[in-house]
Design an enzyme around this catalytic site. Structure first.
Site, PDB file in Angstrom:
ATOM      1  N   ARG A   1       0.801  -1.220   0.000  1.00  0.00           N
ATOM      2  CA  ARG A   1       0.000   0.000   0.000  1.00  0.00           C
ATOM      3  C   ARG A   1       0.838   1.275   0.000  1.00  0.00           C
ATOM      4  NH1 ARG A   1      -1.096   1.789   5.524  1.00  0.00           N
ATOM      5  NH2 ARG A   1       0.093   0.515   6.975  1.00  0.00           N
TER       6      ARG A   1
ATOM      7  N   GLY B   1       9.121  -1.698   2.966  1.00  0.00           N
ATOM      8  CA  GLY B   1       8.474  -1.626   4.266  1.00  0.00           C
ATOM      9  C   GLY B   1       9.137  -0.666   5.239  1.00  0.00           C
ATOM     10  N   THR B   2       8.843  -0.866   6.524  1.00  0.00           N
ATOM     11  CA  THR B   2       9.399  -0.018   7.577  1.00  0.00           C
ATOM     12  C   THR B   2      10.914  -0.064   7.583  1.00  0.00           C
ATOM     13  OG1 THR B   2       7.439  -0.271   8.975  1.00  0.00           O
ATOM     14  CG2 THR B   2       9.489   0.354  10.075  1.00  0.00           C
ATOM     15  N   CYS B   3      11.478  -1.254   7.453  1.00  0.00           N
ATOM     16  CA  CYS B   3      12.935  -1.425   7.531  1.00  0.00           C
ATOM     17  C   CYS B   3      13.677  -0.516   6.561  1.00  0.00           C
ATOM     18  CB  CYS B   3      13.297  -2.877   7.266  1.00  0.00           C
ATOM     19  SG  CYS B   3      15.077  -3.162   7.147  1.00  0.00           S
TER      20      CYS B   3
ATOM     21  N   GLY C   1      13.955   1.369  24.463  1.00  0.00           N
ATOM     22  CA  GLY C   1      14.230   0.140  23.720  1.00  0.00           C
ATOM     23  C   GLY C   1      15.222   0.392  22.597  1.00  0.00           C
TER      24      GLY C   1
ATOM     25  N   ILE D   1      14.943   0.967  19.249  1.00  0.00           N
ATOM     26  CA  ILE D   1      14.702   2.096  18.343  1.00  0.00           C
ATOM     27  C   ILE D   1      14.959   3.424  19.054  1.00  0.00           C
ATOM     28  CG2 ILE D   1      12.979   3.273  16.929  1.00  0.00           C
ATOM     29  CD1 ILE D   1      11.597   0.559  16.564  1.00  0.00           C
TER      30      ILE D   1
ATOM     31  N   VAL E   1       5.353   7.850  32.098  1.00  0.00           N
ATOM     32  CA  VAL E   1       4.883   9.099  31.487  1.00  0.00           C
ATOM     33  C   VAL E   1       3.409   9.291  31.833  1.00  0.00           C
ATOM     34  CG1 VAL E   1       4.480  10.341  29.332  1.00  0.00           C
ATOM     35  CG2 VAL E   1       6.564   8.986  29.621  1.00  0.00           C
TER      36      VAL E   1
ATOM     37  N   ALA F   1      14.154  -7.461  10.892  1.00  0.00           N
ATOM     38  CA  ALA F   1      14.083  -7.654   9.447  1.00  0.00           C
ATOM     39  C   ALA F   1      14.706  -8.978   9.021  1.00  0.00           C
ATOM     40  CB  ALA F   1      14.780  -6.493   8.732  1.00  0.00           C
TER      41      ALA F   1
ATOM     42  N   HIS G   1      44.225 -11.976  11.766  1.00  0.00           N
ATOM     43  CA  HIS G   1      44.815 -11.104  12.782  1.00  0.00           C
ATOM     44  C   HIS G   1      45.407  -9.860  12.122  1.00  0.00           C
ATOM     45  CE1 HIS G   1      46.960 -10.004  16.443  1.00  0.00           C
ATOM     46  NE2 HIS G   1      48.023  -9.770  15.672  1.00  0.00           N
TER      47      HIS G   1
END
Length: 455
Positions: free
Chosen positions: A34, A39-41, A184, A186, A239, A316, A441
């Site tokens: 849509r 997407g959000t990611c 969190g 985000i 809050v 994701a 190394h």
């Protein structure tokens, strides 16, 4: 009425990869989205935030590198330019997804989709005034920001005084004072960005610690590091209200007010499943989440749910793997999800990464484990690139089975190193066998080898 082998609702990481893999497996696929593919990611999450965080890291390096023999004068930070570049990065990657869909002959329908019910040949979905029928159906509708019932919050969102991760990524001006509601992943990543470029940031978190289930010692390092950079943390704080210029909260029975220029709402995410018509198929739900098994099947044969909409693990890369498992099940290929070997990363500076069990979670499951902790200074490259770094690694070993079951890291390159530990947990090789692996190394990943020899 168009008919397909598979209909996929949602064009985020899970949805577009599912469409790609299914098409490569010989299925005719239609993908409904849509808004924007990715997407959000890709559009307002993983990728754009990392673009901003990289610019912040460059700025910090330019202004805090005297100990490394590097000094710079008149260093400036152009937030509007950073946002502009973010847009270019997102456009490039979204275009890549679009090209991939086209190359794999996936039909992309740019409209909201709603399930109509069963059809003779499978399942009917309506989008953009048209009806589409698929023999199988994958729901990959993603998630949305949780909006808690706090007085003034909706009004703040409407006025622009309160923003979510979507709106904050497009702001061209930096606020002077920012309150982040929620400590969190985000919230911490965005708080990290703004604090690194000079914004006064206060994080208000209801729980007694930040970063959810993240190791407590790691959380302390993050708080100490950002405390020195001017960030404040209000833990065990609820809050109460958002006014047109401040946030009111309660802690230890006392009420406080924080005046600010902007509020970032980051109180978590919930599955986006309303309005999809799931009830027309009687799909089993657990509140807003779609219930799935280890093959990503719902209770309705031929219907799958992947990504955030099943709320198993909202990442994701989890959605990517779930997409592959779902398609393999359709194609008759043996496969299943193993959530215990999905790595998690917090892209703060320093980075945090983990996979598998912690000592506490393992013991809660009745496992006999021991924890090995090694400072990052055991890595030559870490010492060379970090002045006074306090990073470390923790390995969690099941002593009964003699297997590595978890790894937790904080420090530079943790996001890249964790994949090595993930493979170790996944393959279930003994620590003695893992000790024989040769690491290049000097690399920060050698810290894993150092920890293995402490077992």
């Amino acid at each position: 009425m168009a008919t397909y082998d598979l209909l996929v609702i949602g064009g985020g990481p899970g949805g577009y990869l599912c469409a790609e893999r299914a098409a490569q497996g010989g299925l005719q696929v239609a993908l409904f989205e849509r808004e924007h593919l990715g997407g959000t990611c890709l559009n307002e999450g993983c990728v754009p935030t990392k673009t901003l965080l990289n610019s912040a890291k460059l700025y910090r390096h330019a202004t805090e590198s005297a100990a490394f023999g590097v000094t710079a004068e008149k260093v400036t930070f152009d937030h509007a330019k950073v946002v502009e570049r973010k847009g270019k990065v997102v456009h490039t990657l979204v275009s890549g997804v679009e090209a991939t869909m086209k190359a794999n002959k996936v039909t992309v329908i740019r409209a909201a989709a709603e399930i109509q019910g069963r059809a003779d040949d499978g399942f009917a979905v309506q989008a953009g005034g048209e009806t589409y029928v698929g023999k199988r159906l994958v729901i990959a509708s993603g998630s949305e920001t949780t909006i808690p019932p706090v007085p003034g919050l909706k009004e703040g969102l409407a006025s622009g005084f309160v923003v979510t991760n979507r709106e904050v990524l497009d702001r061209k001006e930096l606020p002077r004072d920012l309150v982040v509601i929620g400590g969190g992943v985000i919230g911490l990543e965005m708080a990290c960005y703004f604090a690194s470029v000079g914004v006064h940031v206060i994080v208000v978190e209801m729980m007694p610690k930040i970063a959810g289930p993240t190791d407590e010692e790691i959380c302390k390092i993050l708080m100490d590091t950002y405390g020195k950079r001017g960030m404040e943390f209000k833990l065990s704080s609820k809050v109460l209200e958002v006014t047109d210029h401040s946030v009111l909260y309660e802690a230890a029975g006392e009420k406080h007010e924080i005046p600010c220029d902007l509020v970032l709402l980051s109180a978590g995410r919930r599955p986006y499943t309303k309005g999809l018509g799931l009830e027309k198929l009687n799909i089993e739900m657990d509140r807003a989440a779609i219930v799935t098994d280890k093959h990503m099947c719902t209770n309705v044969a031929g219907v799958y749910a992947i990504g955030d909409c099943n709320a198993k693990l909202m990442l994701a890369h989890t959605a990517y793997r779930e997409a592959e498992v779902a398609v393999n099940h359709m194609l008759g290929i043996k496969d299943e999800m193993r959530y215990e070997v999905i790595p998690s990363v917090i892209y703060t500076d320093p980075e945090v990464a983990s996979v598998g069990e912690s000592k506490a979670s393992a013991e809660a499951k009745g496992m006999n484990v021991k924890e090995i902790k090694v400072p990052m200074v055991y890595s030559g490259r870490y010492v060379a690139e970090n002045e006074g770094g306090k990073g470390f690694i923790k390995l969690v070993v099941d002593t009964d089975r003699n297997r590595l079951v978890g790894c937790h890291m904080v420090g530079s390159y943790a996001s890249e190193c964790i994949m090595t530990a993930t493979m170790m947990v996944d393959t279930e090789l003994t620590p003695q066998r893992l000790q024989k692996l040769v690491f290049p190394h000097p690399t920060v990943s050698e810290i894993i080898r150092e920890a293995l020899f402490k077992i």
